[in-house]
Scaffold this motif. Structure first.
Motif, PDB file in Angstrom:
ATOM      1  N   GLY A  24       0.955  -1.439   0.101  1.00  0.00           N
ATOM      2  CA  GLY A  24       0.051  -0.063  -0.142  1.00  0.00           C
ATOM      3  C   GLY A  24       0.935   1.363   0.113  1.00  0.00           C
ATOM      4  O   GLY A  24       0.195   2.462  -0.156  1.00  0.00           O
ATOM      5  N   SER A  25       2.156   1.095   0.211  1.00  0.00           N
ATOM      6  CA  SER A  25       3.037   2.275   0.137  1.00  0.00           C
ATOM      7  C   SER A  25       4.351   1.973  -0.123  1.00  0.00           C
ATOM      8  O   SER A  25       4.854   0.731  -0.393  1.00  0.00           O
ATOM      9  N   GLY A  26       5.249   2.943  -0.154  1.00  0.00           N
ATOM     10  CA  GLY A  26       6.574   2.866  -0.518  1.00  0.00           C
ATOM     11  C   GLY A  26       7.203   1.807  -1.347  1.00  0.00           C
ATOM     12  O   GLY A  26       6.872   1.883  -2.772  1.00  0.00           O
ATOM     13  N   ASN A  40      15.953  -4.201  17.540  1.00  0.00           N
ATOM     14  CA  ASN A  40      14.904  -5.193  17.426  1.00  0.00           C
ATOM     15  C   ASN A  40      15.083  -5.236  15.855  1.00  0.00           C
ATOM     16  O   ASN A  40      14.900  -6.207  15.170  1.00  0.00           O
ATOM     17  N   TYR A  41      15.117  -4.178  15.039  1.00  0.00           N
ATOM     18  CA  TYR A  41      14.915  -4.038  13.681  1.00  0.00           C
ATOM     19  C   TYR A  41      16.244  -4.770  12.952  1.00  0.00           C
ATOM     20  O   TYR A  41      16.042  -5.507  12.052  1.00  0.00           O
ATOM     21  N   GLY A  42      17.201  -4.880  13.440  1.00  0.00           N
ATOM     22  CA  GLY A  42      18.594  -5.233  12.969  1.00  0.00           C
ATOM     23  C   GLY A  42      18.359  -6.762  13.147  1.00  0.00           C
ATOM     24  O   GLY A  42      18.886  -7.410  12.270  1.00  0.00           O
ATOM     25  N   LEU A  69      14.031   6.945   0.341  1.00  0.00           N
ATOM     26  CA  LEU A  69      13.300   7.674   1.066  1.00  0.00           C
ATOM     27  C   LEU A  69      11.625   7.353   1.057  1.00  0.00           C
ATOM     28  O   LEU A  69      11.105   7.292  -0.369  1.00  0.00           O
ATOM     29  N   THR A  70      11.132   6.768   1.954  1.00  0.00           N
ATOM     30  CA  THR A  70       9.419   6.318   1.910  1.00  0.00           C
ATOM     31  C   THR A  70       8.997   6.837   3.289  1.00  0.00           C
ATOM     32  O   THR A  70       9.796   7.445   4.108  1.00  0.00           O
ATOM     33  N   PRO A  71       7.694   6.641   3.587  1.00  0.00           N
ATOM     34  CA  PRO A  71       7.138   7.237   4.724  1.00  0.00           C
ATOM     35  C   PRO A  71       7.833   6.379   5.906  1.00  0.00           C
ATOM     36  O   PRO A  71       7.640   6.926   7.067  1.00  0.00           O
TER      37      PRO A  71
HETATM   38  N1  LIG Z   1      12.822   2.608   2.680  1.00  0.00           N
HETATM   39  C1  LIG Z   1      14.080   2.102   2.917  1.00  0.00           C
HETATM   40  O1  LIG Z   1      15.092   3.123   3.100  1.00  0.00           O
HETATM   41  C2  LIG Z   1      13.983   0.763   3.447  1.00  0.00           C
HETATM   42  C3  LIG Z   1      15.423   0.132   3.612  1.00  0.00           C
HETATM   43  C4  LIG Z   1      15.683  -1.223   4.088  1.00  0.00           C
HETATM   44  C5  LIG Z   1      14.553  -1.965   4.090  1.00  0.00           C
HETATM   45  N2  LIG Z   1      13.396  -1.481   3.895  1.00  0.00           N
HETATM   46  C6  LIG Z   1      12.211  -2.355   4.301  1.00  0.00           C
HETATM   47  O2  LIG Z   1      11.507  -2.144   3.006  1.00  0.00           O
HETATM   48  C7  LIG Z   1      10.089  -2.747   3.308  1.00  0.00           C
HETATM   49  C8  LIG Z   1       9.189  -1.771   3.020  1.00  0.00           C
HETATM   50  O3  LIG Z   1       9.521  -0.397   3.254  1.00  0.00           O
HETATM   51  P1  LIG Z   1       8.852   0.951   3.059  1.00  0.00           P
HETATM   52  O4  LIG Z   1      10.038   1.920   3.192  1.00  0.00           O
HETATM   53  O5  LIG Z   1       8.145   0.759   1.647  1.00  0.00           O
HETATM   54  O6  LIG Z   1       7.937   1.189   4.183  1.00  0.00           O
HETATM   55  P2  LIG Z   1       6.450   2.104   4.196  1.00  0.00           P
HETATM   56  O7  LIG Z   1       6.208   2.356   5.507  1.00  0.00           O
HETATM   57  O8  LIG Z   1       6.351   2.767   3.245  1.00  0.00           O
HETATM   58  O9  LIG Z   1       5.608   0.546   3.683  1.00  0.00           O
HETATM   59  C9  LIG Z   1       5.314  -0.476   4.690  1.00  0.00           C
HETATM   60  C10 LIG Z   1       3.845  -0.916   4.502  1.00  0.00           C
HETATM   61  O10 LIG Z   1       3.702  -1.978   5.263  1.00  0.00           O
HETATM   62  C11 LIG Z   1       2.438  -2.092   5.779  1.00  0.00           C
HETATM   63  N3  LIG Z   1       2.523  -2.853   6.780  1.00  0.00           N
HETATM   64  C12 LIG Z   1       2.747  -2.472   8.090  1.00  0.00           C
HETATM   65  N4  LIG Z   1       2.567  -3.370   8.996  1.00  0.00           N
HETATM   66  C13 LIG Z   1       1.879  -4.310   8.423  1.00  0.00           C
HETATM   67  C14 LIG Z   1       1.251  -5.566   8.723  1.00  0.00           C
HETATM   68  N5  LIG Z   1       1.316  -6.017  10.006  1.00  0.00           N
HETATM   69  N6  LIG Z   1       0.610  -6.036   7.815  1.00  0.00           N
HETATM   70  C15 LIG Z   1       0.391  -5.925   6.445  1.00  0.00           C
HETATM   71  N7  LIG Z   1       1.032  -4.660   6.271  1.00  0.00           N
HETATM   72  C16 LIG Z   1       1.835  -3.992   6.971  1.00  0.00           C
HETATM   73  C17 LIG Z   1       2.253  -0.570   5.776  1.00  0.00           C
HETATM   74  O11 LIG Z   1       0.855  -0.282   5.738  1.00  0.00           O
HETATM   75  C18 LIG Z   1       2.736   0.084   4.690  1.00  0.00           C
HETATM   76  O12 LIG Z   1       2.003  -0.052   3.554  1.00  0.00           O
HETATM   77  C19 LIG Z   1      10.103  -2.848   4.699  1.00  0.00           C
HETATM   78  O13 LIG Z   1      10.313  -4.416   5.002  1.00  0.00           O
HETATM   79  C20 LIG Z   1      11.532  -2.079   5.175  1.00  0.00           C
HETATM   80  O14 LIG Z   1      11.955  -2.639   6.669  1.00  0.00           O
HETATM   81  C21 LIG Z   1      13.059   0.169   3.655  1.00  0.00           C
END
Ligand SMILES: NC(=O)c1ccc[n+]([C@@H]2O[C@H](COP(=O)([O-])OP(=O)(O)OC[C@H]3O[C@@H](n4cnc5c(N)ncnc54)[C@H](O)[C@@H]3O)[C@@H](O)[C@H]2O)c1
Length: 261
Positions: A14-16, A161-163, A196-198
């Protein structure tokens, strides 16, 4: 069209990054399922996909809920007849210094980011095993491969926790590749660098985000932040038949992070 007749589910789409993934996979001909916990976000992404002429359906799911994931698989197979691709992308962050880390923040991050992958793969496995075909991509993070120093944008707030969750995803990927490989299923992992995402704003205020962007840019040899499409293209490779002899691997899509080299 590299994914004609393929059916793909992306959690957290739904995002990012997940949103970019469903768009990219759909562009290549896949029917996509926008699976997220946020119904409004699902509706927006499905509408955009359909307006672009793609085949898509939405499904509200919490990846920490095993039975909801089973329902997701049932609904997908019911509508499209098969499930070829699962991208376990849903993720959250709750940064906090280790000495004050509490159970709630630990369990929330481990629950979504690691246990969600366990539940997702268990729920989809029977469909892929019956087809003797499947592509699974788990989204980890560079935060699961090491700890960034301050000069590279390491979080002062603490990412234990995340790592731990994201490192767990890398190892889980390897064991899944071993156990599911004999059934014709490839399981791989992507560690995105900074995009860069939410999610960036969930642990930083606007000023901290600006500083973070600059540090992250400088710590990548390509000297830029990633775009969601960069990660989506990595996913596309790992779910296409061009990567059919690749399994159990970690692909870092991070612009060449010097703090990891
Ligand atoms: N953006 C970055 O720089 C980055 C870097 C490394 C890893 N990641 C990983 O990439 C993935 C996506 O991140 P993003 O940046 O798009 O973040 P985001 O916050 O834009 O998107 C995350 C999405 O996950 C959904 N979500 C959260 N909890 C949920 C649940 N319990 N069940 C179903 N959906 C759920 C949210 O509603 C959201 O739409 C994540 O796993 C994040 O850890 C992101």
């Amino acid at each position: 069209m590299r994914l004609r007749d393929r059916v793909a589910i992306v959690t957290g789409s739904g995002s990012g990054l997940g949103k970019a993934m469903v768009k990219r996979l759909a562009e290549e001909g896949a029917s996509v399922v926008v699976a997220d916990i946020n119904q409004e976000a699902i509706d927006t992404v499905v509408r955009e996909l359909k307006e672009a002429g793609r085949t898509a359906m939405g499904f509200k799911v919490d990846v920490t809920n095993r039975s909801q994931l089973k329902e997701l698989m049932k609904a997908t197979a019911g509508k499209f007849g098969r499930i070829d691709i699962l991208v376990n992308n849903a993720g959250v962050t709750r940064y906090r210094p280790f000495l004050t880390m509490n159970d709630e923040d630990w369990d929330t991050v481990l629950g979504v980011d690691l246990k969600g992958v366990f539940y997702g793969v268990q729920a989809v496995a029977e469909y892929m095993i019956n087809q003797r075909y499947g592509k699974i991509v788990n989204i980890s993070s560079v935060a699961g491969t090491g700890v960034a120093p301050d000069w590279a944008g390491g979080s002062a707030a603490g990412t234990s926790n995340y790592g731990a969750a994201k490192a767990g995803v890398i190892q889980l990927t390897k064991t899944l590749a071993r156990e599911l490989g004999p059934h014709g299923i490839n399981v791989n992992c992507i560690a995105p660098g900074f995009v860069l995402t939410p999610i960036t704003y969930t642990t930083r205020n606007a000023q901290e985000v600006e500083k973070h962007i600059e540090l992250r840019k400088r710590s990548a040899v390509l000297n830029r932040a990633g775009k969601p499409e960069d990660i989506a293209n990595g996913v596309l490779f790992l779910v296409s038949d061009e990567s059919s002899f690749i399994s159990g691997q970690l692909l870092c899509v991070d612009g060449g992070r010097t703090d990891r080299m």
